[in-house]
Motif scaffolding. Structure first.
Motif, PDB file in Angstrom:
ATOM      1  N   ALA A  84       0.827  -1.207   0.000  1.00  0.00           N
ATOM      2  CA  ALA A  84       0.000   0.000   0.000  1.00  0.00           C
ATOM      3  C   ALA A  84       0.859   1.254   0.000  1.00  0.00           C
ATOM      4  CB  ALA A  84      -0.944  -0.008   1.207  1.00  0.00           C
ATOM      5  N   ASP A 110      -9.201  -6.624  -4.868  1.00  0.00           N
ATOM      6  CA  ASP A 110      -9.631  -6.125  -3.557  1.00  0.00           C
ATOM      7  C   ASP A 110      -8.548  -5.282  -2.890  1.00  0.00           C
ATOM      8  OD1 ASP A 110      -8.282  -8.650  -3.455  1.00  0.00           O
ATOM      9  OD2 ASP A 110      -8.907  -8.907  -1.370  1.00  0.00           O
ATOM     10  N   GLU A 113      -8.872  -1.920  -4.525  1.00  0.00           N
ATOM     11  CA  GLU A 113     -10.132  -1.276  -4.151  1.00  0.00           C
ATOM     12  C   GLU A 113     -10.002  -0.609  -2.782  1.00  0.00           C
ATOM     13  OE1 GLU A 113     -12.783  -4.583  -4.669  1.00  0.00           O
ATOM     14  OE2 GLU A 113     -13.198  -4.035  -6.758  1.00  0.00           O
ATOM     15  N   ARG A 114      -9.267  -1.233  -1.863  1.00  0.00           N
ATOM     16  CA  ARG A 114      -9.042  -0.631  -0.545  1.00  0.00           C
ATOM     17  C   ARG A 114      -8.233   0.658  -0.643  1.00  0.00           C
ATOM     18  NH1 ARG A 114      -8.265  -6.134   0.835  1.00  0.00           N
ATOM     19  NH2 ARG A 114      -6.009  -5.877   0.874  1.00  0.00           N
TER      20      ARG A 114
END
Length: 156
Positions: A84, A110, A113-114
């Protein structure tokens, strides 16, 4: 520590990408290509171990569009937020460059998407995006999902 990649990091980036390419998580990248585009990459360095444990590229596709590519984090460092952080560094640079949108093709939608990406139809992407697909062992049976992140809101 996340920083821009240097020439001395290229072999480590290549090692990580090659490892994850064998599992089908990223497209393989030749060593020579990585030297040519080293300035696109951010790395996660573990100084006390003299180790590059992660990498992520930001490739400019067009005047308003960039691509997050080759996001890899060594297994022993996964689930620590490094991926991230690498993506956030690439998004910050995308904003500095003036890009309006950044997309990714991924088998782990996913995760992105976060980070504020939303799924789109692959057909919405310009045709030149697909030049890398020919190198992919999955071609033409692609299982990747296309996602995009708008950067006009001023946040990375």
């Amino acid at each position: 520590m996340i920083r821009k990649a240097r020439l001395r990091d290229v072999r480590d980036i290549h090692r990580l990408i090659s490892h994850f390419a064998k599992t089908g998580q990223v497209i393989p990248r030749p060593l020579g290509e990585l030297y040519e585009c080293v300035r696109e990459f951010f790395v996660y360095e573990v100084p006390e171990k003299d180790l590059i444990a992660g990498a992520c590229g930001l490739h400019v596709v067009w005047e308003d569009l960039g691509e997050i590519r080759s996001l890899v984090v060594s297994e022993e460092f996964q689930r620590e937020g490094i991926g991230a952080e690498l993506v956030r560094a690439a998004l910050a640079e995308a904003r500095e460059l003036g890009l309006k949108r950044v997309f990714v093709l991924t088998v782990v939608p996913d995760f992105f998407e976060r980070l504020g990406f939303r799924e789109i139809d692959k057909g919405e992407l310009p045709h030149k995006v697909w030049a890398d697909c020919i190198r992919c062992p999955k071609f033409p049976e692609c299982d990747e999902v296309a996602l995009v992140r708008e950067l006009e809101d001023g946040r990375a």
